[in-house]
Design an enzyme around this catalytic site. Sequence first.
Site, PDB file in Angstrom:
ATOM      1  CG  ASP A 115      34.869  27.264  36.897  1.00 52.79           C
ATOM      2  OD1 ASP A 115      35.582  26.967  37.875  1.00 52.79           O
ATOM      3  OD2 ASP A 115      33.662  26.961  36.822  1.00 52.79           O
ATOM      4  CG  ASP A 174      37.983  43.718  31.673  1.00 49.95           C
ATOM      5  OD1 ASP A 174      39.095  43.793  32.234  1.00 49.95           O
ATOM      6  OD2 ASP A 174      37.351  44.726  31.306  1.00 49.95           O
ATOM      7  CE  LYS A 234      36.696  46.201  35.302  1.00 51.83           C
ATOM      8  NZ  LYS A 234      36.906  46.100  33.845  1.00 51.83           N
ATOM      9  CG  ASP A 246      35.057  30.882  42.446  1.00 53.85           C
ATOM     10  OD1 ASP A 246      35.272  29.772  41.931  1.00 53.85           O
ATOM     11  OD2 ASP A 246      34.047  31.127  43.132  1.00 53.85           O
ATOM     12  CE1 TYR A 293      32.838  35.134  45.659  1.00 53.11           C
ATOM     13  CE2 TYR A 293      34.170  33.184  45.955  1.00 53.11           C
ATOM     14  CZ  TYR A 293      33.431  34.008  45.139  1.00 53.11           C
ATOM     15  OH  TYR A 293      33.292  33.705  43.815  1.00 53.11           O
TER      16      TYR A 293
END
Length: 350
Positions: free
Chosen positions: A247, A219, A187, A243, A141
């Site tokens: 959720d 993942d 990752k 982020d 970001y």
Amino acid sequence: MNLKILILPGDGIGTEVTRAAMQVLGAVAKKFGHTLELSEGLLGGIAIHKTGTPFPKETEELALKADATLMGSVGLPEFDTAPPLERPEAGLLAIRRVLDVYANLRPVRTYPELVESSPLKNHVVEGTDMIIVRELTGGLYYGEPRGISAERGFNTMSYTRKEVERVTHTAFKLARNRRKLLTSVDKSNVLEVSQFWRQVVVDVAKQYPDVKLEHMLVDNAAMQMVLRPTQFDVMLTENTFGDILSDVGGILAGSIGMLPSASLGETKGLYEPVHGSAPDIAGQNKANPLGAISSVAAMLEYTFGLMKEATAVNEAVGKVLASGKVTADLRPKGKPATTEEVGQAVSEAL
Ligand code: NAD
């Protein structure tokens, strides 16, 4: 105690849930004899409208003067096609950076009263109690170079050793006071930046031999969170992965409207619910304010060290959940309560 707090309601339901959270803050101050020194500022879409920028200088000055900042949420659909740096969300990224709040704590737990609210099976979500520690001021970001042209769009995911070390220390310290398990999510099978992240986490881990360290690919982590969420205690991850994964936490907790967050640096604290400005329900007095209210509890605990007060707020939230007076997102059996009614109920339960 004098509590010096900046309030940034922001956009959409941010203003509604912040109003409810402030009511609860007022009730805590009254009950426990604290004084509130509040200021209010502009951030996000409303700030663009009134001042031309999502993070006005005045807001920056107020934030640097306050001990803690309580934020609602930012984002307005009219800016959906604007370049990232001219959107309301740029204000959010800027304030996090200015306050240097590099560790974002996102607790995800399933209240017994809400097991039925999660779309997942009860036996899967029951007993979930984890904290996602998301690195907040680095990574994709913020990385440079970044840009967009007619033929190409690009961003950079980059971390320095110092950036990874400091958030890793925060995560280990939290794990040490909980169930002593840290899962670092990356990752590293594809990305060099993730391989680097993993090396630094392994180095820092040597200082915390009492905490068990595990690594998981992002993942798989997304899948494991819905498959067997109770396996996690503290989950440490970089900005973008955190982020997205938090959720998923909303599904475990019954609604994204339940999730609070605390963003901490060496000196400042920024507190906000995890959800966004929810344009689909904004202005309808429907939004769940409990994530914002629990963010007040986090503020009392982490910035002001007021454990008794924080516990009182969390218990009041539990009582309101048990009473069934909850907003529509939690799928109550009877008529859903409004944002204001839930704020009032938590204040009264205090
Ligand atoms: P969102 O979190 O605003 O909403 C996602 C869904 O969850 C919507 O259906 C919404 O109605 C529901 N929801 C969210 N919070 C709720 C609450 N408290 N009570 C009941 N239901 C709730 O995410 P989005 O729709 O992807 O984004 C909307 C805007 O918010 C965008 O502009 C986005 O950039 C911004 N955003 C801001 C933040 C922030 O301020 N921290 C975080 C995420 C998204």
